[in-house]
Scaffold this motif. Structure first.
Motif, PDB file in Angstrom:
ATOM      1  N   LEU A   1       0.954  -1.535   0.060  1.00  0.00           N
ATOM      2  CA  LEU A   1       0.126  -0.001  -0.197  1.00  0.00           C
ATOM      3  C   LEU A   1       0.417   1.035  -0.232  1.00  0.00           C
ATOM      4  N   PHE A   2       2.108   1.334   0.802  1.00  0.00           N
ATOM      5  CA  PHE A   2       2.888   2.335   0.656  1.00  0.00           C
ATOM      6  C   PHE A   2       3.487   2.882  -1.127  1.00  0.00           C
ATOM      7  N   PHE A   3       3.283   1.613  -2.094  1.00  0.00           N
ATOM      8  CA  PHE A   3       4.340   1.837  -3.001  1.00  0.00           C
ATOM      9  C   PHE A   3       2.956   2.154  -4.140  1.00  0.00           C
TER      10      PHE A   3
ATOM     11  N   VAL B   1       1.234   0.003 -10.466  1.00  0.00           N
ATOM     12  CA  VAL B   1       2.036   1.051 -10.081  1.00  0.00           C
ATOM     13  C   VAL B   1       2.611   1.283 -11.139  1.00  0.00           C
ATOM     14  N   LEU B   2       3.252   0.425 -12.355  1.00  0.00           N
ATOM     15  CA  LEU B   2       4.713   0.275 -13.624  1.00  0.00           C
ATOM     16  C   LEU B   2       2.505   0.590 -14.871  1.00  0.00           C
TER      17      LEU B   2
ATOM     18  N   PHE C   1      -0.123   2.229 -14.185  1.00  0.00           N
ATOM     19  CA  PHE C   1      -0.838   3.538 -13.779  1.00  0.00           C
ATOM     20  C   PHE C   1       0.401   4.445 -14.587  1.00  0.00           C
ATOM     21  N   TYR C   2       2.292   4.618 -14.156  1.00  0.00           N
ATOM     22  CA  TYR C   2       3.138   5.196 -15.113  1.00  0.00           C
ATOM     23  C   TYR C   2       2.939   5.094 -16.482  1.00  0.00           C
ATOM     24  N   ASN C   3       2.963   4.215 -17.051  1.00  0.00           N
ATOM     25  CA  ASN C   3       2.814   4.460 -18.264  1.00  0.00           C
ATOM     26  C   ASN C   3       1.264   5.224 -19.103  1.00  0.00           C
ATOM     27  N   LEU C   4       0.050   5.104 -17.855  1.00  0.00           N
ATOM     28  CA  LEU C   4      -1.045   5.824 -18.638  1.00  0.00           C
ATOM     29  C   LEU C   4      -1.601   7.344 -18.114  1.00  0.00           C
TER      30      LEU C   4
END
Length: 227
Positions: A17-19, A206-207, A209-212
């Motif tokens: 969850l911290f990530f 996270v990966l 979301f980053y690309n989106l």
């Protein structure tokens, strides 16, 4: 042996969850400081230009404006309905005396006592309730925008383009927060199968979301279009 299982939950679940939390704090800073480097910032600028165009030529584009906002409200309504439906299902599971968890939990890592099981479901329930709240508030702001976007702006009117833009931006921001909370429920759902999946799913999200969320296009072209 039981304390080792609890140790996995105490370490891996908050870590996963911290990530997600750190990534969204970084995304918020990125949108605030460099909006043209994010899809959220570019879309926000585009919506501002769209509202200005709709209100400037209101006689010809009023139906288009209302239909566009109505479609957005339908998406928020669907997400709100889904969230409260899942909350009802979780509440029914928590209040039920029937248990089928023992054969499953004997084969997964992490703690699976009665308190841990309740904690898993309650955490998931709280996240979905807040997702429902955000989507409900989003519908409220978008509904107000449907009325005010058809008002012809004038010098003596309090309903200006900036006011309508601010109103709709609040609605879209709440819609985005509601969606992210809904997506954050996935790691909590996978927690029922063990804390290891929480970390793996959080890193994967996270990966994705980053690309989106990050705009990889040429920034000079984007700045020229927005200007």
């Amino acid at each position: 042996m039981e304390w080792r299982k609890c140790y996995l939950d105490l370490v891996l679940v908050p870590l996963g969850l911290f990530f997600l939390l750190v990534y969204h704090l970084w995304l918020w800073y990125r949108v605030s400081s460099k909006p043209l480097h994010t899809i959220i910032g570019i879309n926000s600028i585009g919506r501002r230009l769209w509202v200005k165009a709709m209100m400037k030529d209101n006689d010809k584009k009023n139906i288009l404006a209302v239909q566009t906002l109505r479609n957005t409200m339908m998406g928020s309504t669907l997400m709100a309905t889904t969230s409260i439906f899942l909350c009802s299902g979780l509440a029914a599971v928590l209040s039920s005396t029937y248990s089928v968890k023992r054969p499953l939990y004997d084969s997964v890592f992490g703690a699976h006592g009665d308190f841990t099981v309740v904690l898993k479901f309650v955490s998931l329930l709280v996240v979905l309730v807040f997702a429902f709240l955000c989507h409900s508030l989003s519908i409220r702001f978008l509904n107000q925008g449907c009325f005010l976007i058809n008002v012809t702006p004038s010098h003596d009117s309090h309903v200006t383009v900036a006011y309508v833009v601010d109103l709709l931006e609040k609605g879209f921001a709440l819609n985005t927060v509601g969606n992210r909370l809904f997506y954050a429920a996935l790691p909590l759902l996978l927690w029922t199968f063990g804390p290891l999946l929480v970390v793996f799913s959080s890193l994967t999200m996270v990966l994705i979301f980053y690309n989106l969320d990050v705009a990889f296009q040429d920034q000079k072209v984007i700045e020229h279009i927005c200007v």
